[in-house]
Design a protein around this motif. Structure first.
Motif, PDB file in Angstrom:
ATOM      1  N   UNK A  39      66.988  98.244  82.657  1.00 57.00           N
ATOM      2  CA  UNK A  39      68.161  99.157  82.431  1.00 57.00           C
ATOM      3  C   UNK A  39      67.597 100.181  81.547  1.00 57.00           C
ATOM      4  N   UNK A  40      67.978 101.606  81.769  1.00 56.54           N
ATOM      5  CA  UNK A  40      67.841 102.542  80.796  1.00 56.54           C
ATOM      6  C   UNK A  40      68.958 103.003  80.304  1.00 56.54           C
ATOM      7  N   UNK A  49      66.272 104.057  75.880  1.00 58.04           N
ATOM      8  CA  UNK A  49      66.244 102.662  75.431  1.00 58.04           C
ATOM      9  C   UNK A  49      66.172 101.907  76.449  1.00 58.04           C
ATOM     10  N   UNK A  50      65.319 100.794  76.557  1.00 60.24           N
ATOM     11  CA  UNK A  50      65.044  99.736  77.539  1.00 60.24           C
ATOM     12  C   UNK A  50      65.934  98.391  77.231  1.00 60.24           C
ATOM     13  N   UNK A  51      66.480  98.087  78.396  1.00 58.83           N
ATOM     14  CA  UNK A  51      66.868  96.452  78.385  1.00 58.83           C
ATOM     15  C   UNK A  51      66.261  95.614  79.590  1.00 58.83           C
ATOM     16  N   UNK A  52      65.768  94.736  79.392  1.00 61.07           N
ATOM     17  CA  UNK A  52      65.029  93.996  80.509  1.00 61.07           C
ATOM     18  C   UNK A  52      65.598  92.819  80.928  1.00 61.07           C
ATOM     19  N   UNK A  53      65.273  92.559  82.167  1.00 62.37           N
ATOM     20  CA  UNK A  53      66.023  91.358  82.798  1.00 62.37           C
ATOM     21  C   UNK A  53      64.821  90.673  83.719  1.00 62.37           C
ATOM     22  N   UNK A  54      64.763  89.515  83.807  1.00 64.33           N
ATOM     23  CA  UNK A  54      63.775  88.847  84.585  1.00 64.33           C
ATOM     24  C   UNK A  54      64.205  87.663  85.503  1.00 64.33           C
ATOM     25  N   UNK A  55      63.473  87.304  86.573  1.00 59.78           N
ATOM     26  CA  UNK A  55      63.650  86.171  87.383  1.00 59.78           C
ATOM     27  C   UNK A  55      62.337  85.470  87.628  1.00 59.78           C
ATOM     28  N   UNK A  56      62.024  84.267  87.387  1.00 61.07           N
ATOM     29  CA  UNK A  56      60.950  83.606  87.594  1.00 61.07           C
ATOM     30  C   UNK A  56      59.744  84.065  87.069  1.00 61.07           C
TER      31      UNK A  56
END
Length: 399
Positions: A39-40, A49-56
Motif C-alpha cells: 500500500x502507498x 509511505x509504504x506498508x507491505x503485505x505478503x503471502x507465502x
C-alpha cells in the motif's frame, strides 16, 4: 526503517473469495505462490509511505523468473550509458553488435525501428511492450554479465542473479562471453566496446531448485529425473518489488541508493512500461498477436477481449516460462486516486514434466493473476486514503 510485513491480509482477502482462489489456496506450495502487496500512503508533503503485505513469501525458495529479469537490464543499460560519460553517446545512438565467440550472433539492423537501426532505446521499447528476448540479450551483451550482477549487489538485490541470455540455450561458458559492440551517430563512431568475459559464478542459497519428475531434453527425449534449475537466473519476489519501488519512487530513497537515471530515462521507462502494444508505432504490433492487455497479467490475465479500464495504467514487467507466471506491477487509477504495488508468482505443472509445453497457464495461472489483481484493486477502492496522491508524473503521452 524496515517495517514488519503483514502476513495475514492477503490470505484473508483470498479466503473471502473462495470461488476465485480455493483451487490454489488448497495447495499453495504445489502452485508455488508468492505474493507481495504494498500500500502507498501519503504524508502531508505527499511523500509516499509504504506498508507491505505478503503471502507465502520465501526469498530462498526458488522459482524461475523468466522475463522479469529484463527490467534490471533496462535500468542498468541506461545507467551504463550515463556512467560512460562519452560525448554524443546516448540511448538513441545506433548500436551495432558483432560476434567473437561460439554461438554469438550479430545485430546490424532492426526493421522495427523508424531508422532501421538498433539502439538501446529501441531495445528497451521492445522489452517493455512485448518482452522481446533478443532485445534483452543485446542489453545483456552491452552491460556485461559481471556488471549486471555487481549492480544487483550494489542496490541490495541480494537474492538475485542474472547469468545468461534468454531463449537461445545460453548457459555455461558461452554465457560468460559477451559480444563486441560499436555505437554510431550517423556514420561517426562514438564508442567501441570490446568483447567481455566474466569468469565468476554467482552462488545463492536456494531451495526448490529440483522440480518435477522429468523433463524433455534437447532431442525431445523424456528424462525421468527431476528438472534441475540450480544454475539458472534468479530474481526473488522481494527484490523484484524493491526494484520497482525504487524505479517508480526514487524520491522515497536516499540519494545514494537511487538508480543513476536521468529524467528522460525515467520518462522512457514509465512510458513503455505502461504503454499498450496497440498504442505503439515503432515498433508496431498486430493486435491479433499482441493485443492491448497482452502483458498485463495482473488484473487482465490473458483475455484477448478484456475490456480496458481507461482510468487504470499498469506499469509492469511480467514473465512466463516452465509453467511459471510472474508479474511485477505498479497500478495507478487516475480517476479514483489509487496506487499500489503488487508482485506475484504462480505455477502449474500437473504432470511434473518440464520442457513439454504442457502447463495449466489458461486454467490455473492466468485466472489466478487476473483474480488477484482485481481483488487487490477492489480492496484499494474501499480503503481510506487521508491524503490523495499526486499522480501527475505518471500521466504519460502515448501517441
Amino acid at each position: 526503517m524496515a517495517q514488519k510485513t503483514d502476513t495475514m491480509l492477503l490470505a484473508q482477502l483470498m479466503h473471502k473469495n473462495p470461488e476465485l482462489f480455493t483451487g490454489v489456496l488448497n495447495h499453495p506450495q504445489k502452485n508455488q505462490i508468492q505474493i507481495l502487496y504494498t500500500q502507498i500512503n501519503r504524508n502531508t508533503k505527499n511523500k509516499p509511505i509504504f506498508k507491505t503485505y505478503s503471502y507465502n513469501l520465501d526469498d530462498h525458495r526458488y522459482f524461475y523468473p523468466a522475463s522479469t529479469v529484463k527490467l534490471a537490464a533496462v535500468i542498468f543499460a541506461l545507467e551504463k550509458i550515463n556512467e560512460l560519460k562519452i560525448t554524443g553517446l546516448t540511448a538513441k545512438s545506433a548500436m551495432i553488435t558483432d560476434s567473437s565467440y561460439d554461438k554469438q550472433t550479430k545485430a546490424l539492423t532492426d526493421s522495427t525501428a523508424k531508422n532501421g537501426l538498433p539502439s538501446i532505446e529501441h531495445y528497451i521499447k521492445k522489452i517493455l511492450l512485448t518482452s522481446d528476448n533478443d532485445a534483452f540479450n543485446r542489453l545483456f551483451e552491452f552491460i556485461g554479465r559481471a556488471e549486471i550482477n555487481s549492480k544487483l549487489k550494489k542496490y541490495g538485490f541480494i537474492n538475485s542473479r542474472i547469468l545468461n541470455r534468454l531463449a537461445i540455450g545460453d548457459a555455461g561458458e558461452t554465457a560468460k562471453h559477451t559480444n563486441p559492440i560499436k555505437f554510431y551517430n550517423q556514420d561517426k563512431l562514438i564508442y567501441s566496446q570490446t568483447e567481455q568475459y566474466d569468469p565468476k559464478e554467482y552462488p545463492l542459497s536456494l531451495t526448490n531448485t529440483l522440480m518435477g519428475v522429468g523433463y524433455l531434453d534437447s532431442t525431445d527425449k523424456l528424462v525421468n529425473k527431476p528438472f534441475n534449475l540450480e544454475n539458472k537466473n534468479a530474481f526473488s519476489i522481494s527484490d523484484q518489488q524493491a526494484m520497482m519501488r525504487k524505479l517508480i519512487y526514487p524520491e522515497a530513497f536516499p540519494a545514494k541508493e537511487r538508480f543513476n537515471l536521468t529524467a528522460d530515462n525515467y520518462k522512457l521507462i514509465y512510458t513503455y512500461m505502461s504503454k499498450l502494444p496497440t498504442e505503439s508505432d515503432y515498433p508496431a504490433y498486430k493486435a491479433n498477436e499482441f493485443w492491448p492487455t497482452y502483458s498485463k497479467m495482473l488484473y487482465y490475465g490473458r483475455d484477448k477481449n478484456a475490456q480496458i479500464d481507461p482510468n487504470i495504467r499498469i506499469f509492469n514487467k511480467y514473465g512466463d516460462s516452465y509453467g511459471f507466471i510472474i508479474d511485477n506491477s505498479y497500478f495507478v487509477d487516475f480517476k479514483n486516486n489509487i496506487e499500489f504495488f503488487l508482485t506475484a508468482v504462480v505455477q502449474s505443472n500437473d504432470d511434473g514434466i518440464f520442457n513439454d509445453n504442457n502447463y495449466e497457464y489458461d486454467s490455473v495461472c492466468y485466472p489466478f493473476m487476473k483474480n488477484l489483481g482485481q481483488t487487490i484493486y477492489k480492496y484499494e477502492l474501499e480503503r481510506k486514503h487521508k491524503t490523495p496522491p499526486d499522480l501527475k508524473k505518471f500521466r504519460m503521452k502515448y501517441n
